[in-house]
Design a protein around this motif. Structure first.
Motif, PDB file in Angstrom:
ATOM      1  N   VAL A   6       0.828  -1.205   0.000  1.00  0.00           N
ATOM      2  CA  VAL A   6       0.000   0.000   0.000  1.00  0.00           C
ATOM      3  C   VAL A   6       0.863   1.257   0.000  1.00  0.00           C
ATOM      4  O   VAL A   6       0.623   2.194  -0.759  1.00  0.00           O
ATOM      5  CB  VAL A   6      -0.958   0.001   1.216  1.00  0.00           C
ATOM      6  CG1 VAL A   6      -1.486   1.389   1.495  1.00  0.00           C
ATOM      7  CG2 VAL A   6      -2.126  -0.940   0.960  1.00  0.00           C
ATOM      8  N   LYS A   7       1.920   1.240   0.813  1.00  0.00           N
ATOM      9  CA  LYS A   7       2.762   2.428   0.934  1.00  0.00           C
ATOM     10  C   LYS A   7       3.393   2.786  -0.401  1.00  0.00           C
ATOM     11  O   LYS A   7       3.509   3.962  -0.747  1.00  0.00           O
ATOM     12  CB  LYS A   7       3.840   2.209   1.990  1.00  0.00           C
ATOM     13  CG  LYS A   7       3.285   2.398   3.384  1.00  0.00           C
ATOM     14  CD  LYS A   7       4.330   2.166   4.448  1.00  0.00           C
ATOM     15  CE  LYS A   7       3.667   2.164   5.809  1.00  0.00           C
ATOM     16  NZ  LYS A   7       4.401   1.404   6.789  1.00  0.00           N
ATOM     17  N   ALA A   8       3.813   1.768  -1.152  1.00  0.00           N
ATOM     18  CA  ALA A   8       4.441   2.024  -2.446  1.00  0.00           C
ATOM     19  C   ALA A   8       3.440   2.638  -3.418  1.00  0.00           C
ATOM     20  O   ALA A   8       3.743   3.624  -4.098  1.00  0.00           O
ATOM     21  CB  ALA A   8       5.007   0.732  -3.011  1.00  0.00           C
ATOM     22  N   TYR A   9       2.226   2.072  -3.471  1.00  0.00           N
ATOM     23  CA  TYR A   9       1.210   2.627  -4.375  1.00  0.00           C
ATOM     24  C   TYR A   9       0.854   4.052  -3.972  1.00  0.00           C
ATOM     25  O   TYR A   9       0.683   4.935  -4.801  1.00  0.00           O
ATOM     26  CB  TYR A   9      -0.041   1.754  -4.363  1.00  0.00           C
ATOM     27  CG  TYR A   9       0.120   0.476  -5.135  1.00  0.00           C
ATOM     28  CD1 TYR A   9       0.118   0.485  -6.529  1.00  0.00           C
ATOM     29  CD2 TYR A   9       0.292  -0.734  -4.497  1.00  0.00           C
ATOM     30  CE1 TYR A   9       0.278  -0.676  -7.246  1.00  0.00           C
ATOM     31  CE2 TYR A   9       0.449  -1.913  -5.201  1.00  0.00           C
ATOM     32  CZ  TYR A   9       0.438  -1.878  -6.581  1.00  0.00           C
ATOM     33  OH  TYR A   9       0.604  -3.027  -7.279  1.00  0.00           O
ATOM     34  N   LYS A  10       0.742   4.245  -2.651  1.00  0.00           N
ATOM     35  CA  LYS A  10       0.430   5.575  -2.138  1.00  0.00           C
ATOM     36  C   LYS A  10       1.501   6.557  -2.608  1.00  0.00           C
ATOM     37  O   LYS A  10       1.196   7.648  -3.078  1.00  0.00           O
ATOM     38  CB  LYS A  10       0.425   5.529  -0.611  1.00  0.00           C
ATOM     39  CG  LYS A  10      -0.898   5.839   0.013  1.00  0.00           C
ATOM     40  CD  LYS A  10      -0.921   5.348   1.427  1.00  0.00           C
ATOM     41  CE  LYS A  10      -0.703   6.403   2.449  1.00  0.00           C
ATOM     42  NZ  LYS A  10      -0.870   5.862   3.815  1.00  0.00           N
ATOM     43  N   ALA A  11       2.765   6.112  -2.502  1.00  0.00           N
ATOM     44  CA  ALA A  11       3.876   6.986  -2.877  1.00  0.00           C
ATOM     45  C   ALA A  11       3.744   7.411  -4.333  1.00  0.00           C
ATOM     46  O   ALA A  11       3.926   8.590  -4.665  1.00  0.00           O
ATOM     47  CB  ALA A  11       5.204   6.272  -2.646  1.00  0.00           C
ATOM     48  N   ILE A  12       3.393   6.457  -5.209  1.00  0.00           N
ATOM     49  CA  ILE A  12       3.291   6.778  -6.640  1.00  0.00           C
ATOM     50  C   ILE A  12       2.237   7.859  -6.863  1.00  0.00           C
ATOM     51  O   ILE A  12       2.484   8.876  -7.515  1.00  0.00           O
ATOM     52  CB  ILE A  12       2.935   5.509  -7.443  1.00  0.00           C
ATOM     53  CG1 ILE A  12       4.085   4.504  -7.356  1.00  0.00           C
ATOM     54  CG2 ILE A  12       2.633   5.861  -8.897  1.00  0.00           C
ATOM     55  CD1 ILE A  12       3.752   3.139  -7.900  1.00  0.00           C
ATOM     56  N   VAL A  13       1.048   7.638  -6.282  1.00  0.00           N
ATOM     57  CA  VAL A  13      -0.030   8.604  -6.476  1.00  0.00           C
ATOM     58  C   VAL A  13       0.366   9.965  -5.914  1.00  0.00           C
ATOM     59  O   VAL A  13       0.130  11.003  -6.535  1.00  0.00           O
ATOM     60  CB  VAL A  13      -1.320   8.096  -5.792  1.00  0.00           C
ATOM     61  CG1 VAL A  13      -2.416   9.134  -5.903  1.00  0.00           C
ATOM     62  CG2 VAL A  13      -1.763   6.793  -6.421  1.00  0.00           C
ATOM     63  N   ILE A  14       1.001   9.942  -4.754  1.00  0.00           N
ATOM     64  CA  ILE A  14       1.331  11.203  -4.095  1.00  0.00           C
ATOM     65  C   ILE A  14       2.410  11.956  -4.877  1.00  0.00           C
ATOM     66  O   ILE A  14       2.340  13.179  -5.020  1.00  0.00           O
ATOM     67  CB  ILE A  14       1.726  10.942  -2.633  1.00  0.00           C
ATOM     68  CG1 ILE A  14       0.445  10.668  -1.840  1.00  0.00           C
ATOM     69  CG2 ILE A  14       2.452  12.122  -2.045  1.00  0.00           C
ATOM     70  CD1 ILE A  14       0.643   9.962  -0.559  1.00  0.00           C
ATOM     71  N   ILE A  15       3.383  11.216  -5.414  1.00  0.00           N
ATOM     72  CA  ILE A  15       4.405  11.877  -6.234  1.00  0.00           C
ATOM     73  C   ILE A  15       3.725  12.587  -7.396  1.00  0.00           C
ATOM     74  O   ILE A  15       3.997  13.759  -7.692  1.00  0.00           O
ATOM     75  CB  ILE A  15       5.443  10.856  -6.755  1.00  0.00           C
ATOM     76  CG1 ILE A  15       6.324  10.373  -5.607  1.00  0.00           C
ATOM     77  CG2 ILE A  15       6.309  11.478  -7.845  1.00  0.00           C
ATOM     78  CD1 ILE A  15       7.180   9.185  -5.958  1.00  0.00           C
ATOM     79  N   LEU A  16       2.792  11.873  -8.049  1.00  0.00           N
ATOM     80  CA  LEU A  16       2.068  12.478  -9.176  1.00  0.00           C
ATOM     81  C   LEU A  16       1.372  13.762  -8.738  1.00  0.00           C
ATOM     82  O   LEU A  16       1.504  14.809  -9.381  1.00  0.00           O
ATOM     83  CB  LEU A  16       1.032  11.497  -9.721  1.00  0.00           C
ATOM     84  CG  LEU A  16       1.592  10.368 -10.590  1.00  0.00           C
ATOM     85  CD1 LEU A  16       0.489   9.390 -10.972  1.00  0.00           C
ATOM     86  CD2 LEU A  16       2.238  10.952 -11.840  1.00  0.00           C
ATOM     87  N   LEU A  17       0.655  13.683  -7.610  1.00  0.00           N
ATOM     88  CA  LEU A  17      -0.103  14.840  -7.132  1.00  0.00           C
ATOM     89  C   LEU A  17       0.819  16.021  -6.839  1.00  0.00           C
ATOM     90  O   LEU A  17       0.550  17.153  -7.248  1.00  0.00           O
ATOM     91  CB  LEU A  17      -0.864  14.482  -5.858  1.00  0.00           C
ATOM     92  CG  LEU A  17      -2.139  13.672  -6.036  1.00  0.00           C
ATOM     93  CD1 LEU A  17      -2.725  13.323  -4.688  1.00  0.00           C
ATOM     94  CD2 LEU A  17      -3.146  14.480  -6.848  1.00  0.00           C
ATOM     95  N   VAL A  18       1.916  15.727  -6.150  1.00  0.00           N
ATOM     96  CA  VAL A  18       2.800  16.812  -5.731  1.00  0.00           C
ATOM     97  C   VAL A  18       3.509  17.424  -6.942  1.00  0.00           C
ATOM     98  O   VAL A  18       3.667  18.642  -7.037  1.00  0.00           O
ATOM     99  CB  VAL A  18       3.816  16.305  -4.681  1.00  0.00           C
ATOM    100  CG1 VAL A  18       4.810  17.376  -4.323  1.00  0.00           C
ATOM    101  CG2 VAL A  18       3.086  15.841  -3.435  1.00  0.00           C
ATOM    102  N   VAL A  19       3.897  16.565  -7.889  1.00  0.00           N
ATOM    103  CA  VAL A  19       4.563  17.091  -9.083  1.00  0.00           C
ATOM    104  C   VAL A  19       3.600  17.948  -9.893  1.00  0.00           C
ATOM    105  O   VAL A  19       3.933  19.047 -10.326  1.00  0.00           O
ATOM    106  CB  VAL A  19       5.138  15.932  -9.940  1.00  0.00           C
ATOM    107  CG1 VAL A  19       5.560  16.436 -11.302  1.00  0.00           C
ATOM    108  CG2 VAL A  19       6.308  15.290  -9.220  1.00  0.00           C
ATOM    109  N   ILE A  20       2.365  17.434 -10.055  1.00  0.00           N
ATOM    110  CA  ILE A  20       1.380  18.210 -10.814  1.00  0.00           C
ATOM    111  C   ILE A  20       1.115  19.542 -10.123  1.00  0.00           C
ATOM    112  O   ILE A  20       0.930  20.571 -10.764  1.00  0.00           O
ATOM    113  CB  ILE A  20       0.065  17.409 -10.967  1.00  0.00           C
ATOM    114  CG1 ILE A  20       0.305  16.212 -11.877  1.00  0.00           C
ATOM    115  CG2 ILE A  20      -1.045  18.280 -11.542  1.00  0.00           C
ATOM    116  CD1 ILE A  20      -0.841  15.225 -11.903  1.00  0.00           C
ATOM    117  N   GLY A  21       1.124  19.511  -8.804  1.00  0.00           N
ATOM    118  CA  GLY A  21       0.835  20.719  -8.049  1.00  0.00           C
ATOM    119  C   GLY A  21       2.014  21.673  -7.920  1.00  0.00           C
ATOM    120  O   GLY A  21       1.867  22.777  -7.403  1.00  0.00           O
ATOM    121  N   SER A  22       3.201  21.240  -8.371  1.00  0.00           N
ATOM    122  CA  SER A  22       4.378  22.087  -8.178  1.00  0.00           C
ATOM    123  C   SER A  22       4.314  23.319  -9.079  1.00  0.00           C
ATOM    124  O   SER A  22       3.761  23.263 -10.183  1.00  0.00           O
ATOM    125  CB  SER A  22       5.648  21.286  -8.468  1.00  0.00           C
ATOM    126  OG  SER A  22       5.737  21.054  -9.852  1.00  0.00           O
TER     127      SER A  22
END
Lengths: 359, 339
Positions: free
Chosen positions: A316-332
């Motif tokens: 779960v943590k790995a999948y969470k990380a992927i989604v969160i990286i996407l969100l944070v990058v898009i939001g940068s």
């Protein structure tokens, strides 16, 4: 139409674009996967109360501690331009104090619970001001300063209660951790709402919001304007301390048990992420607490979605990380700027073509 | 440069914390004197009457299991029982090795070890043998030749799992739909307690509804069970690999209005035998609790005093499983860990 679309794409909701889009996407994804995912049921729990149940309730209920911590963390982030990574450990300390007071005598009444909570608050505020002093007065980077408590916090929690996982059994504790008889909404959710209202009122009737932002944007300019930036920074850590005590007490009350090693384990990462997903600048400055709260629910929705899909909890943590990286990058800001430029060019070209066609 | 140094230091600190957290956290334990780390014991007395015992163990703060274990050692190897006890507690293998070396130099009669890691002990144990010091291993095995130690008193985690699963089979349910909540993956307790159940899933005797690790975390266990309930899947057994996680699972059942325990819809199984968990058993809220005994001191003491002979170098610590139907208050007082 095109105008409002453009406005939306370039951040019409302002700071809240990313968290709102994220939560909408997650909801749509779940509805496609399983239309009944967000169904809310009404049933009798084992204490005979009528309660709401279902994934939606699980998500909102489960994110309570995270949401509360995210509120405090937003303030610290805004004022200090850094994050407190000791919230999980501090919550373990606060929770241990809470349990220690409750267990000091066999009877557990309402007054004693209140006393235990106040003591937990005081202790958490002391540890908060310890962090705050290191950051505000000794000018240590927040992440380094709070690393100290992060490292030793759970050992301190161990000293308070010993190695045991003490349990507390009381109808009052059960009411705080799950449901108050007669109210079908989980109590932690009500506590989140109460905390949100407190913050709202605090911002409305004091200049805390303005002062915090000005300290975060430019500390020396704020000082020249007569704002005591050291005090504001210290204050944000103390406020976070209160949030930590509330979160720790809820965590203990949920199961009527404290395990100092696992209470709110790894919550600091999720809290910081909630602040980041909320569109707040992790370097300090302007902030929106509402964004962080939505961020907390985004993280929890993601977790519960993955559980519902039977993803192994180790993954779960790995999948969470992927989604969160996407969100944070898009939001940068970099991506936002590029995207905005691209969109305006695109729209310009199109309107140009249309004009040519018309001529 | 200064900042980099600080970061590096911080990294080391964080790493050591992570390692600390990795200790098999088996839930609860007992209260009592826990502050006696370092070299305790009555070093001053050089009386020849007393048997000198050096104990190298993990610190009591590691877990409730360890606290009970340390207290048991201190109680059994007391001066009243004719022992002079020296202890050293650390989670770090190299510190433990140094301490063992120190005990050998000091000249203890017996060396008792529960090692942080299974490797690296050859040299020290060989030195102990040369010095005529007899070595006992307890709780944890070490990767060395059998000739280097007298006996190893250990828990057989696989047997704990087998006992529990056998108990479950004896319940003769029409169908077994099991929610399996695992401990931290890779820990001895998890591997042993998972193995027996996995065999049942493979043979088809039981159906696996969901198998997830909650890494000993109560709150995580609750989330896992909530998600099973919300997806409307049918289950009638919860097999949690420690008491805390079983408590988390039960909290989820309570909120969803699902009955559990004796005469309930769902059978609840836990491990570790914390006193509070055994009380849940006595109240009929849970069905089964498997023991993981931290009490090895008496067995070792009996061997030292010649009251017990060893047939095999590996002695499996006798462990029980408690059934809600047969548990008594006396069982709780005798076997329960903690208050």
């Amino acid at each position: 139409m095109a105008n409002s679309k453009k406005k939306f794409l370039s951040g019409g909701l302002g700071q809240l674009t990313i968290p709102v889009v994220a939560i909408v996407l997650l909801v749509i994804f779940n509805l496609i996967r399983d239309p009944s995912f967000f169904g809310v049921g009404i049933l009798h729990n084992n204490d005979g109360n009528i309660v709401l149940s279902g994934n939606l309730i699980t998500i909102i209920n489960g994110a309570s501690e995270l949401a509360i911590l995210a509120m405090g963390m937003t303030l610290v982030t805004a004022a200090c331009g850094g994050q407190d990574i000791s919230v999980g450990a501090a919550a373990a300390i606060a929770g241990s104090v809470f349990v220690k007071i409750l267990k000091s005598s066999p009877q557990i009444g309402g007054g004693k619970v209140l006393l235990a909570f106040i003591c937990a608050c005081i202790v958490a505020m002391i540890f908060g001001s310890f962090n705050g002093t290191l950051v505000a007065i000794f000018k240590i980077q927040p992440m380094i300063a709070t690393l100290i408590l992060y490292t030793c916090g759970r050992s301190i929690a161990y000293w308070i209660n010993g190695g045991a996982t003490p349990t507390v059994n009381s109808p009052i504790i059960t009411a705080i951790g799950s449901f108050i008889p007669g109210i079908p909404v989980p109590t932690p959710v009500l506590i989140v709402i109460a905390m949100a209202i407190v913050f709202k009122l605090l911002f409305k009737f004091t200049s805390l919001e303005l002062f915090t932002q000005s300290v975060g944007i430019n500390g020396s300019a704020a000082r020249l304007n007569g704002i005591n930036s050291t005090f504001i920074k210290l204050l944000t850590f103390i406020i976070l301390g209160v949030c930590v005590a509330v979160a720790g007490s809820i965590g203990v009350s949920r199961l009527g048990l404290i395990n100092h090693e696992t209470l709110l384990l790894d919550v600091e990462m999720d809290t910081i992420l909630a602040v980041a997903i909320g569109g707040n600048n992790l370097g300090g400055g302007k902030f929106k607490i509402g964004g962080s709260i939505i961020g907390a629910y985004v993280i929890q929705t993601l977790t519960i979605t993955l559980y519902a899909m039977k993803v192994s909890s180790t993954d779960v943590k790995a999948y969470k990380a992927i989604v969160i990286i996407l969100l944070v990058v898009i939001g940068s800001p970099v991506v936002k700027q590029k995207f905005g430029k691209f969109m305006s060019k695109f729209l310009e070209n199109r309107s140009g073509k249309v004009m040519k066609g018309a001529a | 440069m200064k900042r980099f140094k600080a970061l590096a230091m911080a990294g080391v600190l964080a790493l050591s914390l992570v390692l600390t957290a990795c200790g098999s956290n088996t839930g609860s334990g007992s209260t009592g004197n826990s502050g006696s780390s370092g070299n305790a014991g009555t070093a001053a007395s050089s009386s020849g009457e007393l048997i000198k015992v050096g104990v190298v163990n993990n610190p009591p703060s590691e877990s409730g299991y360890r606290e009970a274990n340390v207290n048991d050692m201190e109680a059994v190897f007391s001066e009243a029982n004719g022992y002079e006890l020296k202890t050293f507690y650390s989670l770090k293998n190299d510190e433990q090795l140094q301490a063992a070396q120190g005990f050998i130099t000091e000249g203890v009669d017996y060396l008792l070890i529960s090692a942080a890691e299974t490797t690296g002990w050859d040299e020290v144990l060989t030195k102990a043998q040369e010095a005529g010091i007899k070595v006992f291993l307890f709780d944890r095995m070490i990767d060395v030749d059998e000739s280097l130690y007298e006996a190893a008193v250990v828990s057989d985690m696989a047997k704990e799992g087998d006992t529990a699963v056998q108990w479950l089979l004896d319940q003769k349910l029409d169908v077994y739909n099991v929610v399996h909540i695992q401990g931290a993956m890779g820990s001895d307790a998890q591997i042993g307690r998972t193995g027996a159940l996995d065999a049942q899933f493979q043979s088809g005797a039981m159906n696996l509804v969901v198998q997830q690790t909650a890494t000993w975390d109560e709150a995580e266990a609750k989330k896992i069970v909530e998600s099973v309930i919300n997806s409307n899947e049918d289950f009638n057994v919860i097999y949690a690999e420690n008491d805390g996680m079983a408590k988390g699972a039960v909290a989820a059942l309570d909120e969803a209005g699902i009955t559990h325990g004796v005469n309930g819809k769902v059978i609840v199984m836990g491990f570790d035998c914390n006193s509070w968990a055994l009380r849940e058993l006595l109240a009929g809220n849970w069905n089964y609790d498997g023991q993981c005994s931290p009490f090895q001191a008496q067995i070792i003491s009996d061997i030292i005093q010649g009251k017990r002979t060893i047939d095999s170098k590996i002695i499996i610590n006798e462990e029980k499983g408690f059934d809600a139907a047969t548990i008594t208050q006396a069982d709780i007082d005798t076997y329960g860990l903690g208050e």
